[in-house]
Design a protein around this motif. Sequence first.
Motif, PDB file in Angstrom:
ATOM      1  N   ARG A 194       8.401  40.457  62.145  1.00 13.13           N
ATOM      2  CA  ARG A 194       9.300  41.686  61.054  1.00 13.13           C
ATOM      3  C   ARG A 194       9.959  42.353  62.160  1.00 13.13           C
ATOM      4  NH1 ARG A 194       7.296  38.789  57.895  1.00 13.13           N
ATOM      5  NH2 ARG A 194       5.635  39.459  56.424  1.00 13.13           N
ATOM      6  N   GLU A 248      13.984  35.524  68.489  1.00 11.41           N
ATOM      7  CA  GLU A 248      12.934  34.561  68.339  1.00 11.41           C
ATOM      8  C   GLU A 248      11.938  34.728  69.271  1.00 11.41           C
ATOM      9  OE1 GLU A 248      16.581  30.804  67.927  1.00 11.41           O
ATOM     10  OE2 GLU A 248      15.591  31.244  70.041  1.00 11.41           O
ATOM     11  N   TRP A 288       4.598  41.015  65.315  1.00 11.81           N
ATOM     12  CA  TRP A 288       4.384  39.497  64.798  1.00 11.81           C
ATOM     13  C   TRP A 288       2.940  39.394  65.131  1.00 11.81           C
ATOM     14  CZ3 TRP A 288       7.409  40.592  68.993  1.00 11.81           C
ATOM     15  CH2 TRP A 288       6.844  40.341  70.412  1.00 11.81           C
ATOM     16  N   SER A 343      11.648  33.100  63.933  1.00 12.17           N
ATOM     17  CA  SER A 343      12.969  33.396  64.273  1.00 12.17           C
ATOM     18  C   SER A 343      13.357  34.458  63.035  1.00 12.17           C
ATOM     19  CB  SER A 343      13.910  32.741  64.435  1.00 12.17           C
ATOM     20  OG  SER A 343      14.177  32.075  63.469  1.00 12.17           O
ATOM     21  N   THR A 344      14.067  35.553  63.175  1.00 10.44           N
ATOM     22  CA  THR A 344      14.333  36.447  62.117  1.00 10.44           C
ATOM     23  C   THR A 344      15.775  36.954  62.612  1.00 10.44           C
ATOM     24  OG1 THR A 344      13.542  38.301  60.948  1.00 10.44           O
ATOM     25  CG2 THR A 344      13.227  38.354  63.031  1.00 10.44           C
ATOM     26  N   ARG A 345      16.530  36.971  61.606  1.00  9.71           N
ATOM     27  CA  ARG A 345      18.082  37.508  61.550  1.00  9.71           C
ATOM     28  C   ARG A 345      18.031  38.930  61.244  1.00  9.71           C
ATOM     29  NH1 ARG A 345      23.019  35.670  62.650  1.00  9.71           N
ATOM     30  NH2 ARG A 345      24.803  36.502  61.282  1.00  9.71           N
ATOM     31  N   THR A 375      20.131  37.436  65.929  1.00 15.55           N
ATOM     32  CA  THR A 375      18.696  36.746  65.811  1.00 15.55           C
ATOM     33  C   THR A 375      17.843  36.835  67.015  1.00 15.55           C
ATOM     34  OG1 THR A 375      20.022  35.022  64.445  1.00 15.55           O
ATOM     35  CG2 THR A 375      17.719  34.514  65.388  1.00 15.55           C
ATOM     36  N   HIS A 382       4.676  36.185  60.759  1.00 15.27           N
ATOM     37  CA  HIS A 382       4.737  37.400  60.100  1.00 15.27           C
ATOM     38  C   HIS A 382       5.633  38.256  61.044  1.00 15.27           C
ATOM     39  CE1 HIS A 382       1.991  36.480  56.942  1.00 15.27           C
ATOM     40  NE2 HIS A 382       0.790  36.395  58.028  1.00 15.27           N
TER      41      HIS A 382
END
Length: 338
Positions: free
Chosen positions: A239, A317, A252, A332-334, A315, A237
Amino acid sequence: MRIDPEIYKASPLSDELVGMKAFVAPMPVTPVFLDIPMLTGDEVPHAPYIAASANPWPGSVALYSSLTDQNFGLNTILPLRATLGSTRSPMLRATTGLFDRGDALEVQLASGQLESVEEAALLSGANLTAIGDGSSDNWEIFQFATAELIAPRTYLLRDRLRGQAGSDGLMPDVWPTGSQFVLLNSVPQQIDLSRNMRRVTQNYRIGPAQRPVDDPSFRQMQKAFDGNGLRPYAPAHLRAVIQPDGAVTMTWVRRTRVDGDAWESFEVPLGEESESYMLRVVKDGAIVRTDVLTTPSYVYSGAAQASDAITLPFTVEVGQVSATYGVGLWASTRITAL
């Protein structure tokens, strides 16, 4: 001269020729090493598994190990032939925690057989399977409920549970045709590996257990193992929210690799010596910032972004840190513009 006629009667016993079996030369054994997460919690966390097959199967297989190219000592005996094979169709990335009801995965076995199970058995751990590229540490763990036999030793696998045992962090966009397949039943066994031998290259020889270690039927290879049963899972999760002032707030949820199935407590066990995370900011493949954190949140301020000379998109991570293993798998999230 008197002659007893009884001595000329045929004997009631028949002489039978002793049957001779055709000699079958021992064939090389095909080994598969799996440096994977703990599956039940009762394993030795740093020791990898080995599965093996051969045609014909020699009855049992012996694995020998040595730090050098001589003085091999017996490491593990494999009495049973593993269920091994390869895929004949691709398997696309899927969401974890839900049934993957996409296209069936076609698998051709070199040995063994597969069977369907009820949902209750599946949720209790049945039909646990590894799919990977053949290297020792790149395996996704998944389960399947339905196995349809469509040809000799060829199955279609449906109703899959993906990314089990924290292996979702290794799930690619697609497992291509020809990926390796190993059924993780009770047949694959953990090898004997001391904790201090993690990440140390050793020589291994594997072949028929009835043959000496220097027999030509033995195969030799060099391997080093990270001990991925000690590897932290990727956080869940992750975010990111862009604030009005341009700062990016990230949160997270940590996961645990041990004793995480109970519902009685409010939070899963930490599973590590202390709570620690490594966060990386990546732009165009280059790491522009690295921070070590002790809480599952982070604020990437506008001033820090200016200092890094970074602009959207980029990004982020995050990986949980183990004092024994190091950084685990990454989430990871972009982050893009509003």
